[in-house]
Design an enzyme around this catalytic site. Structure first.
Site, PDB file in Angstrom:
ATOM      1  N   HIS A  95       0.995   1.025   6.360  1.00  0.00           N
ATOM      2  CA  HIS A  95       0.193   0.741   7.372  1.00  0.00           C
ATOM      3  C   HIS A  95      -1.049   1.730   7.241  1.00  0.00           C
ATOM      4  O   HIS A  95      -0.974   2.705   6.147  1.00  0.00           O
ATOM      5  CB  HIS A  95       0.706   1.104   8.638  1.00  0.00           C
ATOM      6  CG  HIS A  95       1.221   2.571   8.552  1.00  0.00           C
ATOM      7  ND1 HIS A  95       0.539   3.530   9.350  1.00  0.00           N
ATOM      8  CD2 HIS A  95       2.179   3.342   8.096  1.00  0.00           C
ATOM      9  CE1 HIS A  95       0.820   4.765   9.374  1.00  0.00           C
ATOM     10  NE2 HIS A  95       1.904   4.727   8.620  1.00  0.00           N
ATOM     11  N   CYS A  96      -2.112   1.624   7.983  1.00  0.00           N
ATOM     12  CA  CYS A  96      -3.097   2.408   8.012  1.00  0.00           C
ATOM     13  C   CYS A  96      -3.160   2.843   9.613  1.00  0.00           C
ATOM     14  O   CYS A  96      -2.194   3.107  10.322  1.00  0.00           O
ATOM     15  CB  CYS A  96      -4.390   1.929   7.393  1.00  0.00           C
ATOM     16  SG  CYS A  96      -4.834   0.468   8.055  1.00  0.00           S
ATOM     17  N   THR A  97      -4.466   3.154   9.821  1.00  0.00           N
ATOM     18  CA  THR A  97      -4.704   3.284  11.410  1.00  0.00           C
ATOM     19  C   THR A  97      -4.804   2.224  12.385  1.00  0.00           C
ATOM     20  O   THR A  97      -3.916   2.025  13.218  1.00  0.00           O
ATOM     21  CB  THR A  97      -6.000   4.380  11.445  1.00  0.00           C
ATOM     22  OG1 THR A  97      -5.799   5.361  10.790  1.00  0.00           O
ATOM     23  CG2 THR A  97      -6.576   4.780  13.118  1.00  0.00           C
ATOM     24  N   THR A 124      -4.767  -2.117   5.347  1.00  0.00           N
ATOM     25  CA  THR A 124      -3.485  -2.793   5.229  1.00  0.00           C
ATOM     26  C   THR A 124      -4.043  -4.171   5.224  1.00  0.00           C
ATOM     27  O   THR A 124      -3.299  -5.025   4.384  1.00  0.00           O
ATOM     28  CB  THR A 124      -3.039  -2.469   6.793  1.00  0.00           C
ATOM     29  OG1 THR A 124      -2.557  -1.143   6.970  1.00  0.00           O
ATOM     30  CG2 THR A 124      -1.843  -3.389   7.047  1.00  0.00           C
TER      31      THR A 124
END
Length: 269
Positions: A160-162, A168
Site C-alpha cells: 500500500h501507499c497513502t 500501489t
C-alpha cells in the site's frame, strides 16, 4: 469515510477463514483495500488470477476490527511504499500475524504536491511521479524489491501507499501484466480507485475547499484521481527507456526470468 456499516461483508453461514477472502469487499477504515486479482481476472491464455494471494490498499490507519479482518486473511507481510514523512504522520496499525516492511518509493516530489498553484502544475507533478517509477533509480529499486519479495513469498501479502492509487496502482498494474491480464482490464482495475475510494477523495477535497479555498479544489482534484493518462506516461517511459514493459521489468528492475516465473506461478491459477 465509509460508515461502520461498510465492514467486511461476510455471509453469516460462511466459514470464517475460507470465505473472508472471497466476500471481503470493503474495510471501514481503508476504503481502497482490495484483492489484486479483482474478481479473478482472466488472463490472455485462458487462465485466471488467483484470489487471496495479494492485496492492495491505501494507508492502514485501521480500526481494531479491520486489523483483525486482515489478520484472518492470513496476511503475513505488509509492504509500505510511502516515504518516511507519510509513515510518521499516519503510521500503519499493527495487524496480528503480519510483519511490516518499509519499501519506500523514492523520488516522489512531495514538496511540489503541497504547493500547487494551478491545475496544470498538478498534472505536471503527476506526470513526473509516473515517469519517476521508470526513470528514477529510487523508484525502480523499490519496485524491484517489492516484486522480488512477492515472488519469494508463500503466504498472503499486502502492499500500500497513502491513497492506494499511484505507487500501489503501478505495482498492481505490473503484477497483473506479469500474470498475463490484458491491458484494458489492467486499466479498468487501475481506474476502479476513483469509484472505490470516492468517499476518501471527497473528504480530502472538502478539506482543500475549507482550508485553501474553492479555487484550489480543481487544482488538487488532478492529483487525487486515477487517470489513464498518468498510467500511459509510465508505459511510454518504459517503452522509451527499455523498449517495452517487459524490458522495464527485466532490465530496469533487474528481475530474472525465474523471478518473473515465480511471480506468475503465485498469481495465476
Amino acid at each position: 469515510m465509509p460508515s461502520d456499516d461498510a465492514r467486511p461483508d461476510v455471509r453469516p453461514d460462511a466459514p470464517p477463514e475460507a470465505e473472508l477472502g472471497e466476500e471481503l469487499v470493503r474495510l471501514a477504515s481503508a476504503d481502497n483495500f482490495r484483492d489484486v486479482a479483482g474478481p479473478g481476472y482472466a488472463t490472455t491464455d485462458g487462465r485466471a488470477v488467483r484470489r487471496g494471494v495479494l492485496y492492495r490498499s491505501n494507508e492502514l490507519t485501521l480500526t481494531d476490527e479491520d486489523a483483525e479482518a486482515l489478520s484472518r486473511l492470513g496476511i503475513t507481510t505488509i509492504f509500505d511504499l510511502r516515504d518516511a514523512h507519510e509513515v510518521e504522520a499516519h503510521p500503519d496499525a499493527p495487524v496480528p500475524g503480519a510483519t511490516w516492511r518499509h519499501v519506500e518509493v523514492r523520488g516522489i516530489p512531495m514538496d511540489a504536491v503541497v504547493t500547487l498553484g494551478t491545475r496544470e502544475q498538478g498534472l505536471a507533478v503527476m506526470r513526473e511521479v509516473y515517469r519517476g517509477f521508470v526513470e528514477k533509480p529510487g523508484g525502480r529499486e523499490a519496485f524491484r524489491v517489492l516484486l522480488h519479495e512477492i515472488a519469494s513469498g508463500d503466504a498472503p501479502q499486502l502492499f500500500h501507499c497513502t491513497a492506494g492509487k499511484d505507487r500501489t496502482g503501478w505495482a498492481a498494474a505490473l503484477l497483473l501484466h506479469i500474470a498475463g491480464v490484458d491491458a484494458d482490464t489492467i486499466l479498468q482495475d487501475y481506474l476502479a480507485t476513483n469509484t472505490i475510494a470516492s468517499a476518501t477523495r471527497t473528504k480530502y477535497l472538502a478539506m482543500v475547499r475549507e482550508h485553501l479555498g474553492e479555487d484550489k479544489v480543481d487544482v488538487y482534484e488532478a492529483v487525487m484521481v486515477a487517470d489513464g493518462a498518468y498510467l500511459q506516461v509510465a508505459y511510454d517511459a518504459a517503452d522509451a527507456a527499455y523498449g517495452s514493459l517487459d524490458g522495464y521489468l527485466a532490465d530496469g528492475l533487474g528481475l530474472a526470468r525465474d523471478t518473473l516465473a515465480a511471480l506468475r506461478a503465485r498469481l495465476v491459477v
